[in-house]
Design a protein around this motif. Structure first.
Motif, PDB file in Angstrom:
ATOM      1  N   SER A  52      -6.536   4.120 -10.189  1.00 24.79           N
ATOM      2  CA  SER A  52      -6.597   3.123  -9.122  1.00 24.79           C
ATOM      3  C   SER A  52      -5.889   3.695  -7.900  1.00 24.79           C
ATOM      4  O   SER A  52      -4.970   4.506  -8.030  1.00 24.79           O
ATOM      5  CB  SER A  52      -5.947   1.803  -9.550  1.00 24.79           C
ATOM      6  OG  SER A  52      -4.616   2.025  -9.995  1.00 24.79           O
ATOM      7  N   GLU A  53      -6.315   3.297  -6.709  1.00 22.96           N
ATOM      8  CA  GLU A  53      -5.745   3.832  -5.483  1.00 22.96           C
ATOM      9  C   GLU A  53      -4.397   3.190  -5.163  1.00 22.96           C
ATOM     10  O   GLU A  53      -4.178   2.007  -5.444  1.00 22.96           O
ATOM     11  CB  GLU A  53      -6.692   3.590  -4.304  1.00 22.96           C
ATOM     12  CG  GLU A  53      -7.844   4.572  -4.239  1.00 22.96           C
ATOM     13  CD  GLU A  53      -9.065   4.151  -5.020  1.00 22.96           C
ATOM     14  OE1 GLU A  53     -10.125   3.973  -4.436  1.00 22.96           O
ATOM     15  OE2 GLU A  53      -8.957   3.976  -6.252  1.00 22.96           O
ATOM     16  N   PHE A  54      -3.508   3.982  -4.574  1.00 23.23           N
ATOM     17  CA  PHE A  54      -2.215   3.474  -4.136  1.00 23.23           C
ATOM     18  C   PHE A  54      -2.184   3.472  -2.612  1.00 23.23           C
ATOM     19  O   PHE A  54      -2.047   4.510  -1.973  1.00 23.23           O
ATOM     20  CB  PHE A  54      -1.083   4.335  -4.711  1.00 23.23           C
ATOM     21  CG  PHE A  54      -0.942   4.180  -6.204  1.00 23.23           C
ATOM     22  CD1 PHE A  54      -0.403   3.029  -6.748  1.00 23.23           C
ATOM     23  CD2 PHE A  54      -1.389   5.171  -7.062  1.00 23.23           C
ATOM     24  CE1 PHE A  54      -0.292   2.873  -8.119  1.00 23.23           C
ATOM     25  CE2 PHE A  54      -1.277   5.033  -8.431  1.00 23.23           C
ATOM     26  CZ  PHE A  54      -0.725   3.872  -8.961  1.00 23.23           C
ATOM     27  N   THR A  55      -2.341   2.283  -2.057  1.00 19.39           N
ATOM     28  CA  THR A  55      -2.409   2.099  -0.612  1.00 19.39           C
ATOM     29  C   THR A  55      -1.434   0.992  -0.212  1.00 19.39           C
ATOM     30  O   THR A  55      -0.894   0.291  -1.070  1.00 19.39           O
ATOM     31  CB  THR A  55      -3.832   1.691  -0.196  1.00 19.39           C
ATOM     32  OG1 THR A  55      -4.108   0.376  -0.723  1.00 19.39           O
ATOM     33  CG2 THR A  55      -4.874   2.691  -0.711  1.00 19.39           C
ATOM     34  N   PRO A  56      -1.195   0.807   1.092  1.00 22.12           N
ATOM     35  CA  PRO A  56      -0.313  -0.294   1.517  1.00 22.12           C
ATOM     36  C   PRO A  56      -0.778  -1.652   1.001  1.00 22.12           C
ATOM     37  O   PRO A  56       0.057  -2.519   0.722  1.00 22.12           O
ATOM     38  CB  PRO A  56      -0.401  -0.218   3.047  1.00 22.12           C
ATOM     39  CG  PRO A  56      -0.705   1.218   3.333  1.00 22.12           C
ATOM     40  CD  PRO A  56      -1.604   1.664   2.220  1.00 22.12           C
ATOM     41  N   GLU A  57      -2.076  -1.840   0.845  1.00 21.57           N
ATOM     42  CA  GLU A  57      -2.577  -3.124   0.355  1.00 21.57           C
ATOM     43  C   GLU A  57      -2.344  -3.279  -1.147  1.00 21.57           C
ATOM     44  O   GLU A  57      -1.887  -4.321  -1.613  1.00 21.57           O
ATOM     45  CB  GLU A  57      -4.069  -3.271   0.677  1.00 21.57           C
ATOM     46  CG  GLU A  57      -4.339  -3.538   2.150  1.00 21.57           C
ATOM     47  CD  GLU A  57      -5.799  -3.879   2.418  1.00 21.57           C
ATOM     48  OE1 GLU A  57      -6.037  -4.725   3.288  1.00 21.57           O
ATOM     49  OE2 GLU A  57      -6.683  -3.304   1.775  1.00 21.57           O
ATOM     50  N   THR A  58      -2.654  -2.239  -1.932  1.00 21.06           N
ATOM     51  CA  THR A  58      -2.514  -2.364  -3.391  1.00 21.06           C
ATOM     52  C   THR A  58      -1.047  -2.371  -3.819  1.00 21.06           C
ATOM     53  O   THR A  58      -0.720  -2.893  -4.868  1.00 21.06           O
ATOM     54  CB  THR A  58      -3.246  -1.230  -4.127  1.00 21.06           C
ATOM     55  OG1 THR A  58      -2.638   0.029  -3.801  1.00 21.06           O
ATOM     56  CG2 THR A  58      -4.717  -1.187  -3.748  1.00 21.06           C
ATOM     57  N   GLU A  59      -0.169  -1.787  -2.997  1.00 21.97           N
ATOM     58  CA  GLU A  59       1.249  -1.724  -3.350  1.00 21.97           C
ATOM     59  C   GLU A  59       2.117  -2.621  -2.456  1.00 21.97           C
ATOM     60  O   GLU A  59       3.325  -2.413  -2.327  1.00 21.97           O
ATOM     61  CB  GLU A  59       1.745  -0.286  -3.272  1.00 21.97           C
ATOM     62  CG  GLU A  59       1.173   0.617  -4.340  1.00 21.97           C
ATOM     63  CD  GLU A  59       2.208   1.578  -4.859  1.00 21.97           C
ATOM     64  OE1 GLU A  59       2.844   1.279  -5.880  1.00 21.97           O
ATOM     65  OE2 GLU A  59       2.378   2.630  -4.221  1.00 21.97           O
ATOM     66  N   ARG A  60       1.486  -3.608  -1.868  1.00 21.93           N
ATOM     67  CA  ARG A  60       2.207  -4.491  -0.947  1.00 21.93           C
ATOM     68  C   ARG A  60       3.498  -5.037  -1.550  1.00 21.93           C
ATOM     69  O   ARG A  60       4.569  -4.978  -0.934  1.00 21.93           O
ATOM     70  CB  ARG A  60       1.298  -5.662  -0.539  1.00 21.93           C
ATOM     71  CG  ARG A  60       2.009  -6.747   0.276  1.00 21.93           C
ATOM     72  CD  ARG A  60       1.114  -7.935   0.537  1.00 21.93           C
ATOM     73  NE  ARG A  60       0.777  -8.671  -0.664  1.00 21.93           N
ATOM     74  CZ  ARG A  60       1.556  -9.625  -1.210  1.00 21.93           C
ATOM     75  NH1 ARG A  60       2.718  -9.923  -0.675  1.00 21.93           N
ATOM     76  NH2 ARG A  60       1.163 -10.274  -2.299  1.00 21.93           N
ATOM     77  N   GLN A  61       3.442  -5.581  -2.768  1.00 25.63           N
ATOM     78  CA  GLN A  61       4.607  -6.235  -3.346  1.00 25.63           C
ATOM     79  C   GLN A  61       5.739  -5.242  -3.638  1.00 25.63           C
ATOM     80  O   GLN A  61       6.912  -5.555  -3.438  1.00 25.63           O
ATOM     81  CB  GLN A  61       4.210  -7.015  -4.600  1.00 25.63           C
ATOM     82  CG  GLN A  61       3.365  -8.250  -4.254  1.00 25.63           C
ATOM     83  CD  GLN A  61       2.915  -9.009  -5.485  1.00 25.63           C
ATOM     84  OE1 GLN A  61       2.059  -8.543  -6.225  1.00 25.63           O
ATOM     85  NE2 GLN A  61       3.482 -10.175  -5.707  1.00 25.63           N
TER      86      GLN A  61
END
Length: 262
Positions: A52-61
């Motif tokens: 899975s991608e790690f981006t500002p959206e997916t890792e927001r929390q």
């Protein structure tokens, strides 16, 4: 990542990169991903996501929680809270939707002066950035990366820890068209998993089954599909969509050899 940090002055190297690694060990594939590249397995024409991608959206929390626990990392210029849009001064005292690290949904809060600071995560999709600087949240390097025209380091928010997924090769009997695909975001920005799977499953049967280069040719076909064709309005792919503007690296790896391992 620590070695890169130690050696960056010796070799005078700056910048960073994402990492996607696959290791075969005792009948299993271990897929480790730190960044926004992606791995999928195609088995009998079906797609099995392996990263899975790690981006500002997916890792927001995760990012918001770190900023909440260590607010000094924000340099008094950013807020860890997320709002649907940039807050304006005239909205101080009014209510607006927001999200904190402990929230999956949205709630209302009364806007305060601190909320006027630039958000830690800003933008949507491929335009989302951490501190308006970087669009990927895991990888290697970037130890010297700072917010433009400031002394605020981005590195504390970037993790080098990969997500690891395991695939048991011995659990399945694989055919010659069953493959593992590794590719950078240049491919996945413009092609869906299903489009990639359809392209590969249509391409491989048309190759000579004894050709050892058939998988390399399939990878090249995916690169060309993502880049597209140069037309009057730029590079275009199927359905007249924009072609990829990012670097495109693709591996297509056959799984049939796993059948012979014990």
């Amino acid at each position: 990542d620590l070695q890169i940090e130690r050696e960056r002055t010796v070799y005078n190297i700056s910048g960073g990169c994402t990492a996607l690694v696959v290791m075969y060990l005792l009948g299993k594939l271990y897929v480790a991903n730190a960044g926004d590249s992606r791995a999928i397995i195609i088995r009998n024409g079906e797609v099995i996501p392996m990263s899975s991608e790690f981006t500002p959206e997916t890792e927001r929390q995760r990012l918001q929680y770190l900023a909440y626990m260590q607010p000094h990392l924000l340099g008094n210029e950013f807020t860890h809270l997320e709002f649907p849009r940039r807050v304006q001064r005239k909205e101080v005292g009014k209510k607006m939707l927001y999200r904190d690290f402990n929230m999956t949904g949205w709630a209302y809060k009364t806007i305060e002066e601190d909320d006027l600071k630039f958000p830690l995560i800003y933008g949507e999709g491929k335009k989302a950035r951490v501190m308006a600087t970087i669009g990927v949240t895991r990888g290697l390097g970037d130890h010297d990366l700072k917010v433009h025209d400031s002394n605020i380091y981005i590195k504390p928010f970037l993790s080098s820890s990969p997500e690891v997924r395991v695939y048991d090769l011995l659990q399945y009997e694989h055919g010659p068209d069953d493959v593992l695909i590794l590719a950078t975001d240049g491919l996945w920005d413009v092609l869906l998993n299903e489009e990639v799977a359809e392209a590969v499953t249509n391409f491989l049967p048309n190759c000579d089954p004894d050709d050892p280069h058939r998988y390399t040719l399939a990878a090249q076909d995916l690169v060309m599909r993502a880049r597209g064709v140069l037309k009057d309005r730029g590079w275009r792919i199927s359905n007249d969509r924009l072609g990829s503007g990012d670097d495109i690296s693709v591996y297509v790896i056959p799984l049939i050899h796993g059948n012979k391992q014990s």
